[in-house]
Design a protein around this motif. Structure first.
Motif, short mmCIF file in Angstrom:
data_model
loop_
_atom_site.label_atom_id
_atom_site.label_comp_id
_atom_site.label_asym_id
_atom_site.label_seq_id
_atom_site.Cartn_x
_atom_site.Cartn_y
_atom_site.Cartn_z
N GLN A 1 -0.24 -0.52 -5.51
CA GLN A 1 -0.33 -0.38 -4.05
C GLN A 1 -0.02 1.05 -3.62
O GLN A 1 -0.75 1.64 -2.82
CB GLN A 1 0.64 -1.34 -3.37
CG GLN A 1 0.25 -2.79 -3.40
CD GLN A 1 1.17 -3.65 -2.54
OE1 GLN A 1 2.03 -3.13 -1.81
NE2 GLN A 1 1.02 -4.95 -2.61
N GLN A 2 1.07 1.61 -4.14
CA GLN A 2 1.46 2.96 -3.75
C GLN A 2 0.43 3.99 -4.22
O GLN A 2 0.15 4.97 -3.51
CB GLN A 2 2.84 3.30 -4.30
CG GLN A 2 3.43 4.60 -3.75
CD GLN A 2 3.68 4.52 -2.24
OE1 GLN A 2 4.31 3.59 -1.75
NE2 GLN A 2 3.17 5.51 -1.51
N GLY B 1 4.18 -6.31 2.57
CA GLY B 1 4.60 -5.27 1.65
C GLY B 1 3.76 -4.02 1.67
O GLY B 1 4.26 -2.91 1.87
N MET B 2 2.46 -4.16 1.48
CA MET B 2 1.62 -2.96 1.39
C MET B 2 1.49 -2.28 2.75
O MET B 2 1.47 -1.05 2.83
CB MET B 2 0.24 -3.31 0.84
CG MET B 2 -0.62 -2.07 0.65
SD MET B 2 -2.19 -2.42 -0.16
CE MET B 2 -2.85 -0.74 -0.30
N ARG C 1 4.60 -0.38 3.35
CA ARG C 1 4.64 0.75 2.43
C ARG C 1 3.70 1.86 2.92
O ARG C 1 4.03 3.05 2.86
CB ARG C 1 4.25 0.26 1.03
CG ARG C 1 4.44 1.28 -0.09
CD ARG C 1 4.24 0.64 -1.46
NE ARG C 1 5.40 -0.17 -1.84
CZ ARG C 1 5.38 -1.48 -1.96
NH1 ARG C 1 4.26 -2.16 -1.73
NH2 ARG C 1 6.46 -2.14 -2.31
N GLU D 1 -0.88 -7.31 -6.44
CA GLU D 1 0.47 -7.82 -6.75
C GLU D 1 1.39 -6.77 -7.35
O GLU D 1 2.59 -7.00 -7.47
CB GLU D 1 0.33 -9.00 -7.72
CG GLU D 1 -0.34 -10.21 -7.10
CD GLU D 1 -0.86 -11.20 -8.13
OE1 GLU D 1 -0.64 -10.96 -9.34
OE2 GLU D 1 -1.48 -12.20 -7.73
N ASN D 2 0.86 -5.61 -7.72
CA ASN D 2 1.64 -4.56 -8.36
C ASN D 2 2.03 -3.49 -7.34
O ASN D 2 1.17 -2.75 -6.86
CB ASN D 2 0.81 -3.94 -9.49
CG ASN D 2 1.60 -2.97 -10.33
OD1 ASN D 2 2.52 -2.31 -9.85
ND2 ASN D 2 1.23 -2.85 -11.60
N PRO D 3 3.32 -3.37 -6.98
CA PRO D 3 3.73 -2.36 -6.00
C PRO D 3 3.36 -0.93 -6.40
O PRO D 3 3.04 -0.10 -5.55
CB PRO D 3 5.25 -2.54 -5.92
CG PRO D 3 5.50 -3.93 -6.37
CD PRO D 3 4.45 -4.20 -7.41
N GLU D 4 3.37 -0.65 -7.70
CA GLU D 4 3.00 0.69 -8.17
C GLU D 4 1.54 0.99 -7.88
O GLU D 4 1.19 2.10 -7.45
CB GLU D 4 3.27 0.81 -9.67
CG GLU D 4 2.96 2.18 -10.24
CD GLU D 4 3.25 2.27 -11.73
OE1 GLU D 4 2.78 3.25 -12.36
OE2 GLU D 4 3.94 1.38 -12.27
#
Length: 324
Positions: free
Chosen positions: A159-160, A192-193, A196, A154-157
């Motif tokens: 994921q990146q 999203g992921m 990304r 759930e955390n985009p940071e």
């Protein structure tokens, strides 16, 4: 599991490489057989559920690979099985050695639903790549699985950070197979992921969804799983600019046998539906959670059986028919 060269192009390529056609054909067949075997690697968890001995399962079902769960953090950026057991000298290393001695191999899985995740405790992509590399080096691995769930997904940071770390791992380990396993809705996962990753130049061998615990109570879980996989295929296709065939060759399904955590029931017939779908489209991965649960028992304990009428290792035997 990518596209195959056929016809005259294949013949020319083989001859240019200095291989006779029979030898080249045998080499290609062996590689494809290994890839299909790797694709069907049921999760085996030494942390609970009276872990079964994998060698008799190999002998009885024909399965050759296992996804060994879970590599977690001990609270720092140090990989440990279940966050507590050392990489060397414990039951997990013993499992790997036994499987390899029997002619198979393993795919360690990082993450899962609970526990401290390396993906969250490692502060940078470089540190996370180093933790992944430590496990790769410890076992001379051919494949890894990143099972990104709950707060980590759930955390985009985060994921990146995973994406950047995997770019490093792939660069440092040419030819390693990388799976990323994520949750899904009935129409597929959020993109999203995947988007990304495509933007960051990361390709993986299989974006794998877990089509369960998503409100399929009373519905045909085989058909729902296919529906979710079609949504995944569309997302991967659009993110990477693939054709449909290319997208199918970069996706996978990781189901759950028997009773799920929310009252759904995934039957043997549902597994046959998924097998037929995977075979038709040549998916890159077809596995399930978990081998520990693939046996009958009284009381329906979720860690040691699926809670439905079945023979031992019946779900494993169904997916072991996958030929890629």
């Amino acid at each position: 599991m990518g596209r195959r060269t056929t016809g005259a192009l294949a013949t020319a390529a083989l001859l240019a490489g200095g291989l006779s056609l029979p030898a080249a054909a045998a080499e290609t067949t062996a590689a494809e057989t290994q890839q299909a075997s790797m694709a069907v690697a049921p999760y085996l968890y030494n942390g609970w559920g009276s872990p079964p001995d994998p060698v008799p399962v190999m002998e009885q079902t024909g399965v050759q690979w296992f996804t060994l769960a879970f590599v977690l953090s001990e609270g720092t950026c140090t990989p440990r099985w279940d966050g507590t057991r050392a990489l060397n000298g414990g039951p997990d290393q013993a499992t790997i050695e036994a499987v390899r001695a029997a002619g198979g191999d393993v795919v360690p899985s990082f993450g899962g639903w609970s526990g401290n995740k390396l993906e969250e405790t490692c502060g940078t992509a470089g540190e996370l790549a180093g933790a992944y590399q430590e496990v790769i080096d410890a076992y001379d691995l051919k494949a890894i699985d990143i099972d990104l769930e709950a707060s980590a997904y759930e955390n985009p940071e985060v994921q990146q950070r995973v994406i950047d770390a995997l770019n490093t791992v792939k660069a440092d380990n040419p030819g390693i197979t990388v799976y990323v396993t994520i949750g899904t809705g009935q129409d597929g996962p959020d993109g999203g992921m995947i988007e990304r990753a495509a933007t960051s130049g990361l390709t993986v061998d299989a974006w794998t969804i877990m089509p369960f615990n998503f409100g399929g109570n009373g519905q045909n879980m085989g058909e729902l799983s296919v529906r979710a996989a079609e949504g995944l295929k569309n997302t991967v296709r659009d993110a990477y600019g693939y054709s449909d065939a290319e997208a199918y060759s970069h996706i996978g399904i990781s189901s759950m046998n028997g009773n799920t955590d929310v009252g759904e029931v995934v039957t043997q017939e549902d597994f046959r539906t998924m097998l037929a779908y995977a075979q038709e489209h040549q998916l890159a991965r077809l596995t399930f959670w978990s081998l520990n649960r693939d046996r009958p028992c009284d009381g329906g304990a979720v860690d040691s059986c699926g809670g439905i009428d079945q023979s031992p290792w019946e779900f494993t035997s169904i997916l072991a028919q996958y030929t890629g």
